[in-house]
Write a protein that holds these residues in place. Sequence first.
Motif, PDB file in Angstrom:
ATOM      1  N   ILE A 177     -47.557   4.481 109.203  1.00  0.00           N
ATOM      2  CA  ILE A 177     -47.807   3.048 108.313  1.00  0.00           C
ATOM      3  C   ILE A 177     -46.476   2.981 107.728  1.00  0.00           C
ATOM      4  CG2 ILE A 177     -48.760   1.778 106.650  1.00  0.00           C
ATOM      5  CD1 ILE A 177     -51.335   3.415 107.406  1.00  0.00           C
ATOM      6  N   LEU A 178     -45.659   1.834 107.828  1.00  0.00           N
ATOM      7  CA  LEU A 178     -44.376   1.498 107.394  1.00  0.00           C
ATOM      8  C   LEU A 178     -44.804   0.240 106.224  1.00  0.00           C
ATOM      9  CD1 LEU A 178     -42.395   1.666 110.494  1.00  0.00           C
ATOM     10  CD2 LEU A 178     -41.481   2.505 108.212  1.00  0.00           C
ATOM     11  N   VAL A 179     -44.519   0.505 104.921  1.00  0.00           N
ATOM     12  CA  VAL A 179     -45.027  -0.490 104.231  1.00  0.00           C
ATOM     13  C   VAL A 179     -44.001  -0.821 103.023  1.00  0.00           C
ATOM     14  CG1 VAL A 179     -46.349   1.173 102.972  1.00  0.00           C
ATOM     15  CG2 VAL A 179     -46.760  -1.233 102.833  1.00  0.00           C
ATOM     16  N   PRO A 180     -43.807  -2.206 102.590  1.00  0.00           N
ATOM     17  CA  PRO A 180     -42.962  -2.035 101.357  1.00  0.00           C
ATOM     18  C   PRO A 180     -43.331  -1.313 100.371  1.00  0.00           C
ATOM     19  CG  PRO A 180     -43.288  -4.223 102.311  1.00  0.00           C
ATOM     20  CD  PRO A 180     -43.999  -3.257 102.944  1.00  0.00           C
ATOM     21  N   ASP A 181     -42.792  -0.568  99.438  1.00  0.00           N
ATOM     22  CA  ASP A 181     -43.190   0.430  98.418  1.00  0.00           C
ATOM     23  C   ASP A 181     -44.443  -0.558  97.330  1.00  0.00           C
ATOM     24  OD1 ASP A 181     -41.481  -0.846  96.993  1.00  0.00           O
ATOM     25  OD2 ASP A 181     -40.235   0.933  96.507  1.00  0.00           O
ATOM     26  N   GLU A 182     -43.983  -1.716  97.006  1.00  0.00           N
ATOM     27  CA  GLU A 182     -45.049  -2.364  96.150  1.00  0.00           C
ATOM     28  C   GLU A 182     -46.499  -2.209  96.571  1.00  0.00           C
ATOM     29  OE1 GLU A 182     -42.815  -5.848  97.530  1.00  0.00           O
ATOM     30  OE2 GLU A 182     -44.194  -6.805  96.033  1.00  0.00           O
ATOM     31  N   TYR A 183     -46.702  -2.189  98.071  1.00  0.00           N
ATOM     32  CA  TYR A 183     -48.092  -2.064  98.379  1.00  0.00           C
ATOM     33  C   TYR A 183     -48.514  -0.579  98.954  1.00  0.00           C
ATOM     34  CZ  TYR A 183     -46.852  -7.117  99.413  1.00  0.00           C
ATOM     35  OH  TYR A 183     -46.787  -8.275  99.153  1.00  0.00           O
ATOM     36  N   LEU A 184     -47.572   0.280  98.408  1.00  0.00           N
ATOM     37  CA  LEU A 184     -47.955   1.677  98.826  1.00  0.00           C
ATOM     38  C   LEU A 184     -49.229   2.092  98.251  1.00  0.00           C
ATOM     39  CD1 LEU A 184     -46.925   4.217 100.311  1.00  0.00           C
ATOM     40  CD2 LEU A 184     -45.839   5.077  98.400  1.00  0.00           C
ATOM     41  N   GLY A 185     -49.332   1.929  97.168  1.00  0.00           N
ATOM     42  CA  GLY A 185     -50.496   2.348  96.403  1.00  0.00           C
ATOM     43  C   GLY A 185     -51.970   2.090  97.083  1.00  0.00           C
ATOM     44  N   ASP A 239     -59.711   6.268 101.228  1.00  0.00           N
ATOM     45  CA  ASP A 239     -61.044   5.864 101.319  1.00  0.00           C
ATOM     46  C   ASP A 239     -61.733   6.018 102.605  1.00  0.00           C
ATOM     47  OD1 ASP A 239     -61.178   5.043  98.641  1.00  0.00           O
ATOM     48  OD2 ASP A 239     -60.991   2.829  99.077  1.00  0.00           O
ATOM     49  N   ARG A 240     -60.826   5.959 103.814  1.00  0.00           N
ATOM     50  CA  ARG A 240     -61.206   6.234 105.114  1.00  0.00           C
ATOM     51  C   ARG A 240     -60.893   7.640 105.391  1.00  0.00           C
ATOM     52  NH1 ARG A 240     -61.810   1.089 107.575  1.00  0.00           N
ATOM     53  NH2 ARG A 240     -62.207  -0.542 105.712  1.00  0.00           N
ATOM     54  N   ARG A 241     -61.031   8.693 104.486  1.00  0.00           N
ATOM     55  CA  ARG A 241     -61.072  10.001 104.696  1.00  0.00           C
ATOM     56  C   ARG A 241     -59.814  10.550 105.412  1.00  0.00           C
ATOM     57  NH1 ARG A 241     -65.060  11.922 108.267  1.00  0.00           N
ATOM     58  NH2 ARG A 241     -65.392  10.053 109.382  1.00  0.00           N
ATOM     59  N   GLY A 242     -58.872   9.948 105.107  1.00  0.00           N
ATOM     60  CA  GLY A 242     -57.581  10.424 105.530  1.00  0.00           C
ATOM     61  C   GLY A 242     -57.024  11.456 104.889  1.00  0.00           C
ATOM     62  N   ILE A 243     -56.138  12.439 105.523  1.00  0.00           N
ATOM     63  CA  ILE A 243     -55.295  13.462 105.018  1.00  0.00           C
ATOM     64  C   ILE A 243     -53.997  13.113 105.127  1.00  0.00           C
ATOM     65  CG2 ILE A 243     -55.082  15.874 105.187  1.00  0.00           C
ATOM     66  CD1 ILE A 243     -57.679  16.123 106.871  1.00  0.00           C
ATOM     67  N   GLN A 244     -53.247  12.962 103.773  1.00  0.00           N
ATOM     68  CA  GLN A 244     -51.891  12.557 103.918  1.00  0.00           C
ATOM     69  C   GLN A 244     -50.987  13.649 104.584  1.00  0.00           C
ATOM     70  OE1 GLN A 244     -48.469  11.990 100.919  1.00  0.00           O
ATOM     71  NE2 GLN A 244     -50.104  10.190 100.644  1.00  0.00           N
ATOM     72  N   GLU A 245     -50.292  13.501 105.656  1.00  0.00           N
ATOM     73  CA  GLU A 245     -49.323  14.290 106.109  1.00  0.00           C
ATOM     74  C   GLU A 245     -48.086  14.380 105.592  1.00  0.00           C
ATOM     75  OE1 GLU A 245     -50.315  14.824 110.257  1.00  0.00           O
ATOM     76  OE2 GLU A 245     -51.684  16.293 109.669  1.00  0.00           O
ATOM     77  N   ASP A 246     -47.483  12.877 105.138  1.00  0.00           N
ATOM     78  CA  ASP A 246     -45.980  12.755 105.127  1.00  0.00           C
ATOM     79  C   ASP A 246     -45.886  11.466 104.387  1.00  0.00           C
ATOM     80  OD1 ASP A 246     -43.413  13.352 105.023  1.00  0.00           O
ATOM     81  OD2 ASP A 246     -42.860  12.647 107.052  1.00  0.00           O
ATOM     82  N   LEU A 247     -44.892  11.442 103.536  1.00  0.00           N
ATOM     83  CA  LEU A 247     -44.577  10.274 102.698  1.00  0.00           C
ATOM     84  C   LEU A 247     -43.145  10.471 102.438  1.00  0.00           C
ATOM     85  CD1 LEU A 247     -45.179   7.703 101.010  1.00  0.00           C
ATOM     86  CD2 LEU A 247     -45.867   9.222  99.199  1.00  0.00           C
ATOM     87  N   MET A 277     -42.968   5.249 104.400  1.00  0.00           N
ATOM     88  CA  MET A 277     -43.412   5.576 105.663  1.00  0.00           C
ATOM     89  C   MET A 277     -44.489   6.700 105.241  1.00  0.00           C
ATOM     90  SD  MET A 277     -41.988   6.798 109.436  1.00  0.00           S
ATOM     91  CE  MET A 277     -41.928   8.665 109.074  1.00  0.00           C
ATOM     92  N   VAL A 278     -45.546   6.367 105.515  1.00  0.00           N
ATOM     93  CA  VAL A 278     -46.841   7.373 105.267  1.00  0.00           C
ATOM     94  C   VAL A 278     -47.252   7.738 106.638  1.00  0.00           C
ATOM     95  CG1 VAL A 278     -47.447   6.998 103.061  1.00  0.00           C
ATOM     96  CG2 VAL A 278     -48.296   5.452 104.564  1.00  0.00           C
ATOM     97  N   VAL A 279     -47.720   9.121 106.665  1.00  0.00           N
ATOM     98  CA  VAL A 279     -48.361   9.514 108.045  1.00  0.00           C
ATOM     99  C   VAL A 279     -49.503  10.081 107.662  1.00  0.00           C
ATOM    100  CG1 VAL A 279     -48.049  11.102 109.831  1.00  0.00           C
ATOM    101  CG2 VAL A 279     -45.944  10.087 109.109  1.00  0.00           C
TER     102      VAL A 279
END
Lengths: 623, 385
Positions: free
Chosen positions: A435-443, A451-459, A467-469
């Motif tokens: 996901i690519l996102v302007p940092d103001e919406y990162l949170g 909330d969707r049971r995700g596991i963060q792999e990269d930021l 860019m978050v993976v």
Amino acid sequence: MAYVAEPLDQQPFPSHIRLMTKLSKIRNFSIVAHIDHGKSTLADRLIQETGTVEDRDMKEQLLDSMDIERERGITIKANTVRIEFKAADGETYILNLIDTPGHVDFAYEVSRSMRAVEGSLLVVDSTQGVEAQTLANVYHAIEADHEIVPVLNKIDLPASDCDRVAEQIEDVIGIDATGALQVSAKTGQGIRETLQSVVDDLPAPEGDIDAPLKAMLVDSWYDAYLGVIVLVRIMDGTLKKGQRVKFMSNNTLHSVDRVGVFRPEMEMVDSLGPGEIGFLTASIKQVRDTRVGDTITNDRNGTTEALPGFKPAQPVVFCGLFPVDSSEFEDLRDAIDKLALNDASFSFEMETSAALGFGFRCGFLGLLHLEVIRDRIEREYNIELITTAPSVIYHIYMKAKEGEEPEMIELHNPADMPDMSKVDHLEEPRIKATILVPDEYLGDVLKLCQDRRGIQEDLTYAGTRAMVVYDLPLNEVVFDFYDRLKSVTKGYASFDYQMIGYREDQLVKMSVLVNDEPVDALSTMVHRDRAEQRGRAMCEKLKDLIPRHMFKIPIQAAIGGKVIARETLSALRKDVTAKCYGGDATRKKKLLEKQKAGKKKMRQFGRVDIPQEAFISALKMDD
Amino acid sequence: MAEDWQNGGFGLYIHWPFCQAKCPYCDFNSHVSREIDQSRWLRAYLSELDRVGSLTKGRVLNSVFFGGGTPSLMDPDVVAQIIERIRATWPTANDLEITLEANPGSVEAGRFAAYRQGGVSRVSMGIQALNDRDLQRLGRIHSVDEAKAAFDIARKSFDRVSFDLIYARQDQTLNDWQTELREALSMAIDHLSLYQLTIETGTAFGDRYAKGKLRGLPEDDLAADMYQATGDICIEAGLEGYEVSNYAKPGSESIHNKIYWRYGDYAGIGPGAHARLTLNGQRHAIECWRNPDRWLQAVDTGNGENVKNPILLTDQADEMMMMGLRLRDGVDLKRWENLSGRPLNPTTLAHLQDIGMIRQSGDLLIATQDGRMVLNTLLAEILVE
């Protein structure tokens, strides 16, 4: 299939001998743009400027992909035109434009189209600036190593601000926009310069004419007269009429009937050489037999090395489609058969539901694909549908006797979930989401993924963009993840994903009971830890979606026999016309007819009428 | 065999399309006009009476209703001449009811005796509210005092007087309404039409509502409570709810309106008037031209009818049920079956009986008070095939 050839014998396409074009005189490109930024109008102008289409034949939006989608079916992901342009050096160049509607459901197809060209025009509305869809598509172009030429469009409008938008392109996308072309596709200003820039700034394709044929299958669609039309990009070698070719993914052999190019009408040619884009027909009867990204080579002495990146189409989202009027089941079968002819990525099998009767369990590439197919059935075949909750494929491992391997069952439909006591464990499909996102919406994005049971792999950060993976369960994504992502980021996020395999987790089947009757079409697979929360949310939603009845209706969510959430829809208390005299009879009768018709459109479960849209809307989470 | 309309009787509706002012809630066919040539209107009414009379020769007329608009703006002599022609056209029932809708203003009150003289036997007064603030909000041009004075005069002139109130108004509480209704019932009354305020599209209230500017309307639950309280309070005063919005002492029910609800035949004369008329064995839905000038012209050159359609038997059955279930006394199921050619779904009826929406007494199908409160939903349930 005699009907395929017949009209052509009467009306042969014009054909002329033509030497293949030198690589240095070819440029292949795509146009990347947000939906309203003038892509179609620009394409029209480019075609018109080069005289590809006579002025009198010029109609608006020659390449309008929506129109073509409508005509040929949703599977059209690429759309092409060959333009001849006499450049400043006095030489005539062949420009091939591939147009790709970009959506995450078709990310793979778009990525193949991008691999078929060497450069892109990045069109940005100079009154608006960069938008989310521009970003999603420009990253496909960057990933395909494209040379990118920024084009600022709509400079004729008073609100145009080229400096600001050029700066934004540099900031957000990170490409040099100092020399960006300034264009008005509407007035024609800057069109020649754009064509010249394609010649000057985009690289010529590479390829070896003496090597065995190696062509990429970019797209395909069904034509009632010609059979399947296959859009190809020649990498090496030549493609000729009469040649025997092999599709490497499934080792099928075909004899090429026709070779041609789109100008934008079909025009037959004798051969296509390296760097060229065109089409072939080979009496292929089903789109299913032609797979996007496949490599086409000679039948004998062909290349042994297929192009990288090929993936067979794999439905990832499943749902049930049922006719609202059960007598229309055969019509639905007919409609689905016809649509499937032209759509390799769409699968179906018959399904029976206690609540909804006979229908089909269908597989799709994603939710857009699902919605388009559903809309086409409703609109083109005039069949009203009930769509059930989308699901993914679960792997269910049954308990085994000692010493035996547990048997694995694929579960496409939560209603078919076997008794839990017989199940050893379950696995669910996971994806890697970028996901690519302007940092103001990162949170907000992190919270959504969490909330969707995700596991963060990269930021990581690129300028002001993050860019978050995430490693996410597909079942948390198929439904409304993309909608939620767009909503929490106001449209400024781009999203792409790939499947990464199956993993065990604590999943259970949650059933829903309306007025004490189970409604199988509302069953879903949920994570045990989320079940209560999801159950509550669904009951609350259903309470809003089901109209009040003359009696109160309990709505419950349950796992096995255990109720985990409950709501009560209170009884309707007042719905009566205060005044009704002689002059009102006709008017009130119309109201009654409307009410009767509305009632017919709902499905009855016991004594409860459930509106069609409830089956999907009940699952939407406003988290 | 008797024709179906005979179950409901035969009435005549006469529409007077003019008002002094247009009320913001009203979606009736009413117009504000400065100059009205009453003699021209009289000629048109008489001409239509003659025409309709020849189509329905020999029928016994049960009721005449002058509605509007504001028929109390009609010259009493015009009313008298119309009634005279009616009596000359049809044989009339012994208890023939001739109702005139009246505005409770002082000017109108001055004409009541003359209307009585001309043959009007019953007035229905549009009092609408018993407090001046709400009268203003409803766009009424009279005050409470005027209305009460007009009512007293009406009581002296006519044996039978009814009046209308509108409730579930903006910012009205349950208690407000109970108090107001009790006051109304104390006015020596034997018939009341009590309507919940309905926001109709195409009215000033409808426009305001669509823009979100009509605030303070009661939620459905409060409206339902008000409706129930209305029935209870009327019963205490000896008035029974014999129809969804109509309450009367036994024997004082409106004969005319019961023709509609019992799905009898009714002729309609005047701009926008509707009719249900069985002609040569076929029931028709008839609508006259809505625009007053257009209607006058049409009458001059032939007749005032704009639309005249035969009604399918199955539609007649639905209309009969739709009107009939409004009545406390219910609907004859045999009559419904004769029209529709099919019985109602017994499973549906059993379910509706279980949940207390209907009850059956012999061949009668009756909506309970709870059922009448949700009649639109109930009808769709009963009538859907």
